[in-house]
Write an enzyme that holds these catalytic residues in place. Structure first.
Site, short mmCIF file in Angstrom:
data_model
loop_
_atom_site.label_atom_id
_atom_site.label_comp_id
_atom_site.label_asym_id
_atom_site.label_seq_id
_atom_site.Cartn_x
_atom_site.Cartn_y
_atom_site.Cartn_z
N TYR A 41 -8.21 -12.56 -3.40
CA TYR A 41 -6.95 -12.44 -3.52
C TYR A 41 -6.47 -14.11 -3.32
CZ TYR A 41 -7.83 -7.21 -2.65
OH TYR A 41 -8.74 -5.92 -2.75
N LYS A 96 -13.55 -8.88 2.00
CA LYS A 96 -15.04 -8.11 0.37
C LYS A 96 -15.91 -9.51 -0.18
CE LYS A 96 -11.44 -4.48 -0.86
NZ LYS A 96 -10.13 -5.53 -0.50
N ASP A 138 -6.87 -5.68 5.09
CA ASP A 138 -7.45 -5.55 4.20
C ASP A 138 -7.77 -6.62 3.07
OD1 ASP A 138 -9.26 -3.72 2.40
OD2 ASP A 138 -8.26 -4.21 0.84
N HIS A 160 -17.54 -5.96 -3.46
CA HIS A 160 -15.76 -5.41 -3.51
C HIS A 160 -16.15 -4.31 -5.81
CE1 HIS A 160 -11.89 -7.71 -4.12
NE2 HIS A 160 -12.18 -5.93 -4.46
P1 NDP Z 1 -0.44 0.03 -3.35
O1 NDP Z 1 -0.93 1.46 -4.09
O2 NDP Z 1 -0.73 0.00 -2.75
O3 NDP Z 1 0.97 -0.49 -4.34
C1 NDP Z 1 1.32 -1.91 -4.31
C2 NDP Z 1 2.94 -2.16 -4.18
O4 NDP Z 1 4.02 -0.91 -4.15
C3 NDP Z 1 3.42 -3.02 -4.87
O5 NDP Z 1 4.15 -3.28 -5.61
C4 NDP Z 1 4.58 -2.34 -2.94
O6 NDP Z 1 5.56 -3.41 -3.35
C5 NDP Z 1 4.69 -1.25 -3.31
N1 NDP Z 1 4.93 -0.45 -2.56
C6 NDP Z 1 4.59 -0.69 -1.38
N2 NDP Z 1 5.37 -0.05 0.04
C7 NDP Z 1 5.96 1.56 -1.07
C8 NDP Z 1 6.68 2.05 -0.67
N3 NDP Z 1 7.36 2.91 0.53
N4 NDP Z 1 7.80 2.64 -1.60
C9 NDP Z 1 7.70 1.98 -2.86
N5 NDP Z 1 6.89 0.64 -3.41
C10 NDP Z 1 5.85 0.17 -2.31
O7 NDP Z 1 -1.12 -0.80 -4.59
P2 NDP Z 1 -1.87 -2.24 -4.69
O8 NDP Z 1 -3.33 -2.18 -5.37
O9 NDP Z 1 -1.45 -3.68 -4.14
O10 NDP Z 1 -3.71 -1.39 -3.75
C11 NDP Z 1 -3.65 -1.25 -1.87
C12 NDP Z 1 -5.13 -2.32 -1.58
O11 NDP Z 1 -5.17 -1.81 -1.80
C13 NDP Z 1 -4.64 -3.58 -2.18
O12 NDP Z 1 -3.59 -5.17 -1.75
C14 NDP Z 1 -5.87 -4.52 -1.51
O13 NDP Z 1 -5.83 -4.91 -0.40
C15 NDP Z 1 -6.60 -2.72 -2.11
N6 NDP Z 1 -7.05 -3.03 -3.64
C16 NDP Z 1 -8.58 -3.15 -3.49
C17 NDP Z 1 -8.83 -2.60 -4.54
C18 NDP Z 1 -10.70 -2.72 -4.95
O14 NDP Z 1 -11.64 -3.04 -5.77
N7 NDP Z 1 -11.22 -2.35 -3.43
C19 NDP Z 1 -8.38 -2.54 -6.50
C20 NDP Z 1 -7.06 -3.04 -6.20
C21 NDP Z 1 -6.45 -2.90 -3.98
P3 NDP Z 1 6.05 -4.67 -2.34
O15 NDP Z 1 5.07 -5.39 -2.22
O16 NDP Z 1 7.03 -6.19 -3.30
O17 NDP Z 1 6.52 -3.44 -1.07
#
Ligand code: NDP
Length: 312
Positions: free
Chosen positions: A51, A76, A46, A109
């Site tokens: 980004y 997006k 994604d 988006h």
């Molecule tokens: P997430 O809910 O995926 O959380 C990401 C965070 O969780 C990071 O800090 C990561 O840390 C941590 N993490 C990942 N795996 C674990 C685990 N197994 N245990 C504990 N912590 C964990 O949040 P996002 O907001 O990033 O959402 C996911 C994706 O959705 C985005 O990356 C993006 O691609 C998409 N998105 C789309 C949006 C839209 O408007 N369409 C808005 C927001 C997100 P680390 O990387 O340090 O491991």
């Protein structure tokens, strides 16, 4: 539940129910994360123009050696590119950055438009923050663009082979209905924030009834604002402990079991692997997790937090 579970889009194409998110993944981190994920079974990424890391995602794809056609890539259309003359230049910029010649899915988006500070021909491959969040005298430069104008231009991208499918993100039922009423090509996907503390039940039922698949973003409750994360909730933690799974695996499995695509972001190899292992929850645990839904927590609410202004 078998790994690599897929759902079928209304185009007939399949997508893995678990993909890798890339928002806030820093340069170099994201290249390595994408490479690691693809080497370890992920086939769904994604991405988004906003980004500012699509070039690194592309490098990770190439370094993994996984053939392009085996990967489902979403990107997006950012808010500065809603006018019809800007839509094609936006997709071309994402394609160039990623180093691919088509996208599997392209989403609008957000349903809010910003004034583009340049011309369509000047669309940068990796944009600056000022370009993405145009401001004048400190004020965000929003404009009004008919969402149907944008959608028509999105349809042309399918017809001209730039993208295989198109969809929406952060749209509510009313806004989706407007597109459905007037579209030539139906949206294939709605991507919204969704996790145990934000179930989006009505929206999911509406989409599924209209053959629109749903993707859950922030499925773990990102910690962008330092709030309590859904993965740290005592109910999630205790179910995870009992099942000898991680809290993240519980949240991911919960979404997958609802037939919802889920795109956890991580740049940490152990977590990338962990997040790719979903399993079946029994009804009692499923219901206990669903009880968090009454909290209705939004981690990404641009209205309240102006996240798109603060974060980049
Ligand atoms: P997430 O809910 O995926 O959380 C990401 C965070 O969780 C990071 O800090 C990561 O840390 C941590 N993490 C990942 N795996 C674990 C685990 N197994 N245990 C504990 N912590 C964990 O949040 P996002 O907001 O990033 O959402 C996911 C994706 O959705 C985005 O990356 C993006 O691609 C998409 N998105 C789309 C949006 C839209 O408007 N369409 C808005 C927001 C997100 P680390 O990387 O340090 O491991």
């Amino acid at each position: 539940m078998a790994l690599n579970r897929k759902i079928t889009l209304n185009t007939g194409k399949e997508v893995d129910i678990v993909g890798l998110g890339t928002w806030l993944s820093k340069p170099d981190e994201v290249r390595k994360a994408v490479k690691y994920a693809l080497e370890n079974g992920y086939r769904h990424l994604d991405c988004a123009y906003v980004y500012r890391n699509e070039d690194e995602v592309g490098q990770g794809i190439r370094e993994s050696g996984v053939p392009r056609e085996d990967i489902f890539i979403t990107s997006k259309l950012w808010n500065t590119h809603h006018r019809k003359e800007y839509v094609k230049s936006a997709v071309k910029a994402s394609l160039k950055a990623l180093g691919v010649d088509y996208l599997d899915l392209y989403l609008v988006h957000w349903p809010v438009s910003f004034i583009n500070p340049g011309t369509p021909e000047e669309t940068p491959t990796v944009p600056t923050v000022d370009y993405l969040i145009p401001k004048k005298d400190g004020k965000l430069q929003v404009e009004s663009v008919d969402p149907l104008e944008t959608w028509k231009a999105m349809e042309e991208l399918v017809e001209e082979g730039y993208v295989k499918a198109i969809g929406l993100s952060n749209y509510n039922i009313e806004k989706i209905s407007n597109v459905l009423k007037h579209c030539k090509i139906q949206p294939s996907m709605l991507q919204v924030e969704l996790h145990p503390a934000l179930l989006q039940t009505e929206l999911v039922e509406f989409c599924h009834a209209n053959k629109i698949a749903v993707t859950a973003y922030s499925p773990l409750g990102n910690n962008v604002y330092g709030e309590d994360r859904v993965v740290d909730d005592p109910i999630i933690v205790s179910i995870a402990k009992k099942l000898q799974k991680s809290p993240a695996q519980v949240c991911i499995s919960f979404a997958a079991q609802r037939g919802i695509v889920v795109i956890p972001k991580s740049v940490t190899p152990s977590r990338i692997s962990e997040n790719f292992q979903d399993f079946v929850l029994n009804q009692e645990d499923f219901d206990a997790i669903a009880s968090l839904g009454s909290r209705n927590i939004r981690y990404n609410d641009p209205g309240e937090k102006e996240w798109f202004v603060e974060i980049f």
